[in-house]
Design an enzyme around this catalytic site. Structure first.
Site, PDB file in Angstrom:
ATOM      1  CG  HIS A 219      -0.709  -0.453   2.451  1.00  0.00           C
ATOM      2  ND1 HIS A 219       0.252   0.149   3.182  1.00  0.00           N
ATOM      3  CD2 HIS A 219      -1.196  -1.442   3.230  1.00  0.00           C
ATOM      4  CE1 HIS A 219       0.352  -0.438   4.345  1.00  0.00           C
ATOM      5  NE2 HIS A 219      -0.500  -1.415   4.401  1.00  0.00           N
TER       6      HIS A 219
ATOM      7  CG  HIS B 235      -1.795  -5.834  13.533  1.00  0.00           C
ATOM      8  ND1 HIS B 235      -2.778  -4.877  13.544  1.00  0.00           N
ATOM      9  CD2 HIS B 235      -0.946  -5.483  12.517  1.00  0.00           C
ATOM     10  CE1 HIS B 235      -2.544  -4.005  12.581  1.00  0.00           C
ATOM     11  NE2 HIS B 235      -1.448  -4.352  11.948  1.00  0.00           N
TER      12      HIS B 235
ATOM     13  CD  GLU C 265      -2.273  -3.342   7.841  1.00  0.00           C
ATOM     14  OE1 GLU C 265      -1.557  -3.008   8.809  1.00  0.00           O
ATOM     15  OE2 GLU C 265      -2.246  -2.751   6.741  1.00  0.00           O
TER      16      GLU C 265
ATOM     17  CG  ASP D 161       0.020  -7.402   6.969  1.00  0.00           C
ATOM     18  OD1 ASP D 161      -0.965  -6.993   7.605  1.00  0.00           O
ATOM     19  OD2 ASP D 161       1.173  -6.947   7.135  1.00  0.00           O
TER      20      ASP D 161
ATOM     21  CG  HIS E 286       0.617   0.148  12.165  1.00  0.00           C
ATOM     22  ND1 HIS E 286       0.269   0.525  10.881  1.00  0.00           N
ATOM     23  CD2 HIS E 286       0.516  -1.179  12.199  1.00  0.00           C
ATOM     24  CE1 HIS E 286       0.002  -0.543  10.156  1.00  0.00           C
ATOM     25  NE2 HIS E 286       0.141  -1.581  10.927  1.00  0.00           N
TER      26      HIS E 286
ATOM     27  CG  ASP F  48       2.661  -4.607  11.701  1.00  0.00           C
ATOM     28  OD1 ASP F  48       3.049  -5.552  11.001  1.00  0.00           O
ATOM     29  OD2 ASP F  48       1.551  -4.078  11.571  1.00  0.00           O
TER      30      ASP F  48
ATOM     31  CE1 TYR G 287       7.244  -3.433   8.652  1.00  0.00           C
ATOM     32  CE2 TYR G 287       7.245  -2.204  10.711  1.00  0.00           C
ATOM     33  CZ  TYR G 287       6.682  -3.162   9.881  1.00  0.00           C
ATOM     34  OH  TYR G 287       5.553  -3.825  10.275  1.00  0.00           O
TER      35      TYR G 287
ATOM     36  CG  HIS H  94       6.014  -7.684   8.460  1.00  0.00           C
ATOM     37  ND1 HIS H  94       5.356  -8.325   7.437  1.00  0.00           N
ATOM     38  CD2 HIS H  94       5.110  -6.835   9.008  1.00  0.00           C
ATOM     39  CE1 HIS H  94       4.100  -7.881   7.377  1.00  0.00           C
ATOM     40  NE2 HIS H  94       3.927  -6.987   8.326  1.00  0.00           N
TER      41      HIS H  94
END
Ligand code: FEO
Length: 399
Positions: A24, A78, A80, A82, A145, A164, A192, A225
């Site tokens: 994104h 989290h 999100e 991913d 975040h 993250d 990042y 990640h």
């Protein structure tokens, strides 16, 4: 990829996304990984999952350790996509006794997947879930975040599963920080932070203070990640503390886009003025530098100087893109300046100045505007602008 046992009974299950190039708006030129963690104890727990297309990779790795139906708890740090994109499929397969998440996590799971009857168990900072020999201590990290974000800490292993935070978008077959080049790893971690966490720097600072205050012993940081920090956890914690304070140095960026090279010639003159003042400077042409690479360089740059030609009464579209992106990241305590060429109306420079003022970037020096093609005196004014910015950098940092 097979699971890697990172502590006794704790496994890292990584889906490696070698091909992703855009996250994104963030350029992921070296891909990324989605890390899930499995703890096998009297109760087994899976921490986060992977992006939906990688569900079969995750299941293959789980099955190398245990039957998925033997996983008791799905811990969603989290929501999100991913990390949670395959949660509905996983729940069908695992049939967990509990889906453990924060209050905001429960709301986000409901808003994403619209399931009211899942076995949610909401936890808050300080709550502990016992797995057997090991336990999990939860730390809510709201807006780090997303509102739902939280950390899971396993005290018996001095292991922080950090969602993250402390991550990097870097696809590698290696799993640990000491198996790769540390400078390259830190560069990915910096990119990042600059592109994902910069706008939450105040929350990062507060969280780091809280972690210090609670005396949690952390030997290993396992993000969702990239590489796991086992030899250099102190290094990444120190870097986050510095980035969160938005510490900058004697560094400037001259960021520009150009139609017929007039603005480029002006950019080079501004660059030359900055060099005259002994400032480390990068010339960043938006036709070749991606917005997320500019944002990375901006992380430790005190001055951001922008130049654009005027096209159809506006700044060039790449410059508008850059400013929109940077505004969202909220760099603080910066100084700036503007310049650009034009034909007959010349709105770009004033538009950029207004955007910088909106970002609370302190403007130094007079903006330089040139009709069509710069003359020698125009370039001299650009050199002078660079010198003015350079002097202001030194003055600000020496205060
Ligand atoms: Fe890696 Fe916020 O997702």
């Amino acid at each position: 990829m097979m699971p890697v046992e990172i502590r006794r009974g704790v496994y890292c299950l990584s889906a490696i996304d070698w091909g992703i190039r855009d996250f994104h708006g963030y350029s992921t030129q070296k891909g990324t990984t989605y890390n899930s963690y499995l703890v096998v104890d009297e109760k087994s727990a899976l921490f986060d999952s992977v992006k939906k297309p990688f569900l079969s990779d995750l299941l293959h790795q789980i099955r190398a350790i245990t039957d998925p139906e033997k996983i008791d708890y799905l811990i969603v740090n989290h929501v999100e996509m991913d990390h949670a994109g395959c949660v509905p499929e996983l729940i069908d397969i695992i049939k967990p006794q509990k889906i453990i998440c924060s209050t905001m996590g429960k709301k986000a799971l409901y808003d994403h997947f619209h399931q009211q009857d899942w076995p949610y168990e909401v936890v808050k900072t300080g709550d502990i879930v016992r797995l057997g020999r090991k336990s999990v201590y939860f730390i809510e990290t709201r807006m780090l975040h997303w509102p739902d974000s939280m950390f899971s800490y396993i005290p018996e292993e001095r292991l922080l599963i950090s969602s993250d935070a402390f991550g990097q978008h870097w696809a590698t077959s290696e799993r640990f920080d000491d198996e790769v080049d540390l400078a390259e790893l830190m560069a990915h971690a910096m990119k990042y932070y600059a592109n994902i966490l910069l706008l939450y720097s105040m929350q990062v600072e507060k969280l780091l203070g809280e972690i210090k205050g609670t005396d949690l012993a952390i030997d290993m940081i396992a993000p969702d990640h990239g590489l796991i920090w086992r030899s250099h956890a102190d290094r990444i914690l120190g870097a986050y503390a510095s980035w969160a304070r938005q510490e900058t140095g004697r560094k400037a960026l001259v960021i520009f886009d150009t139609m017929w090279k007039s603005t480029e010639r002006m950019a080079k003159a501004v660059f030359s003025g900055l060099l005259d003042e002994g400032i480390s400077t990068k010339l960043m042409d938006l036709q070749v530098h991606h917005r997320s690479d500019v944002a990375t360089e901006a992380l430790d740059a005190k001055a951001l100087v922008f130049g654009s030609s005027t096209l159809n009464n506006n700044m060039l579209p790449r410059m508008a893109d850059m400013l929109t992106y940077l505004k969202g990241l909220r760099p603080a305590n910066r100084i700036g300046a503007t310049f650009g060429s034009y034909g007959w109306s010349g709105e770009a420079v004033n538009q950029i100045t207004a955007a910088l003022e909106e970002m609370k970037i302190r403007i130094v020096g007079p903006a330089v505007k040139v009709r069509y093609v710069p003359r020698h005196d125009d370039l001299r004014a650009c050199v002078e602008l660079g010198r003015t910015v350079g002097a202001a950098i030194k003055e600000d940092l020496d205060d």
